[in-house]
Design a protein around this motif. Sequence first.
Motif, mmCIF file in Angstrom:
data_model
loop_
_atom_site.group_PDB
_atom_site.id
_atom_site.type_symbol
_atom_site.label_atom_id
_atom_site.label_comp_id
_atom_site.label_asym_id
_atom_site.label_seq_id
_atom_site.Cartn_x
_atom_site.Cartn_y
_atom_site.Cartn_z
ATOM 1 N N GLU A 43 0.825 -1.213 0.000
ATOM 2 C CA GLU A 43 0.000 0.000 0.000
ATOM 3 C C GLU A 43 0.858 1.262 0.000
ATOM 4 O O GLU A 43 0.595 2.207 -0.767
ATOM 5 C CB GLU A 43 -0.928 -0.022 1.217
ATOM 6 N N THR A 44 1.879 1.287 0.858
ATOM 7 C CA THR A 44 2.707 2.497 0.972
ATOM 8 C C THR A 44 3.514 2.745 -0.304
ATOM 9 O O THR A 44 3.617 3.887 -0.771
ATOM 10 C CB THR A 44 3.655 2.389 2.175
ATOM 11 N N THR A 45 4.092 1.697 -0.870
ATOM 12 C CA THR A 45 4.866 1.892 -2.102
ATOM 13 C C THR A 45 3.952 2.268 -3.271
ATOM 14 O O THR A 45 4.340 3.062 -4.133
ATOM 15 C CB THR A 45 5.676 0.624 -2.447
ATOM 16 N N SER A 46 2.741 1.728 -3.302
ATOM 17 C CA SER A 46 1.785 2.105 -4.351
ATOM 18 C C SER A 46 1.433 3.580 -4.244
ATOM 19 O O SER A 46 1.327 4.288 -5.261
ATOM 20 C CB SER A 46 0.524 1.245 -4.247
ATOM 21 N N ASN A 47 1.220 4.064 -3.010
ATOM 22 C CA ASN A 47 0.929 5.491 -2.815
ATOM 23 C C ASN A 47 2.079 6.359 -3.301
ATOM 24 O O ASN A 47 1.865 7.428 -3.891
ATOM 25 C CB ASN A 47 0.663 5.772 -1.334
#
Length: 537
Positions: free
Chosen positions: A455-459
Amino acid sequence: MPSERLQSLLDAVVAMASDLTLDGAMQSIVDSASELVDATYGFLGVLDGTTNRRLGTFAVHGLEEAHQQMIGSLPEGRGLLGIVIDRPEPIRVADLEGHPERAGFPVRHPDMRSFLGVPIRIHGEVFGNLYLTNKRSASAFTAADEEIAVALAGAAGVIIHNARLHQSAEKRLAWLEATADIASSVLKPISREGVKQSIAKRARAVAEADVAAILVPDDDGRLVVAAVTGMTRDVVGRVTTVPWLDAITESGEDRTTLDVRLDDAVPPKALDVLPDLRAVHGQPIPIGTATGVLVLGWFEGHERAAASLDTSLARGFAQQVALAIQVVRDRERQARLAVFEDRDRIGRDLHDLVIQRLFAVGLTLDSTSRTVGPEAAERLAVAVDSLDQTIKDIRRTIFDLTSPASPMVLREEIAPVARETERLLGFRPQVWIKGDVEGEVPAQVAEQLVAVLHETTSNIVRHAGASAVQITLDVTDEIVLEVRDDGTGLDPDALMGNGLRNLRHRAKNLGGTCEFTEPPGGGLNVRWSVPKARHGR
């Protein structure tokens, strides 16, 4: 030689031979020699094996331990002491004050006048020198004293040789026992990280090293600290690139340096991952098609243990270590394969039996609803909808069974995320892993952690506009995942979004927290942490 002194000499030789340890034999020799010639001080110096010049080890008579520590450095092989080294023959000096070669003794050494020095030989090779100073009953040592010292030195050579053989045999036995223990450890349930830590502990003990570490290659061929003992475990997971270590993995041959300051292949800051070491031995460990390294290190003042290391024994130990690691690795792969096969079987059974039966029941209920009254038909419709939802849940479960997030391969779960982020951003994120992730991160936490990382890397890919990303997983005190970028920072509206809310929810369910902060240099730092206490394995 008078019979009384001859008897004293024989008694001294018997006493010296009673101690089979090298240090004990050396101390007994210098004590006996000092008493036989009535010397106030006695010193037995061993030549440094690296130069055959400097005196590396000393046994001392006549000085208290506190005084020895105050003196500090050992005498050096120069001046009068150097003469005995360069010309290994007895030397007597009535008064050191007037001798032109008085140099060689350290500062704060006690005042000395008379001097007697004799070499100690083992099979014709000079092992060290026996120095005796300040005869108490006369102003100078006599020819008879020299004769006694020479005779004692001859016996001392044999005694020291036997002590060295005994010490070598004991070390060989210790290495063999350690090798056997490592071989037997794989017969019990143990993880790869566990066996590596056990290897490091045993190697450190038998090599009398201050530090032992196991370095294994990662996917990019860089050496990563997989286990360490003798210093903080914070270095576990860190990458090191040292030409000295690279030469070991490339050649497959062990290397030893007794002083990293004098070895150009070991730059001063290259061993920051294992700091403050003075002497280092590297032993290659073949792991499959790659090569790891067993590193043994000694701090300043302990170089003697490094110089006495029997590399042939360490080599045999490393071969057994490689086999043990491979056996545990194959066992873990077989266990994972068995789990995957079992999950596939369960998934097939759910799909071929359970879902088909539920689907058939649903069809039956649906057709029955057309033959009953409106109220019953409505209830049957609700039951059919419930069956449809159940079928969807089972299908989702089947998917989860075939896509597990296992703590045994958590590093392997993180690496693809980093590679995918690199593909999308055009640069490689920095990844730091600290601690024993396989041993410290339970399955339920690993599953959530990987989801949070996704989730964090996608953001970052979608919104941050970042030029640098750093991913840090630290499990030393608690399980902490930090993802930091130098992008545009946090949009206040995003705090209410589902993505960030999900991150907090995942942490809260595990008793942890999720924090979003903007570093001083800009960008965003996501800190997702979970306590280890609530998730014991």
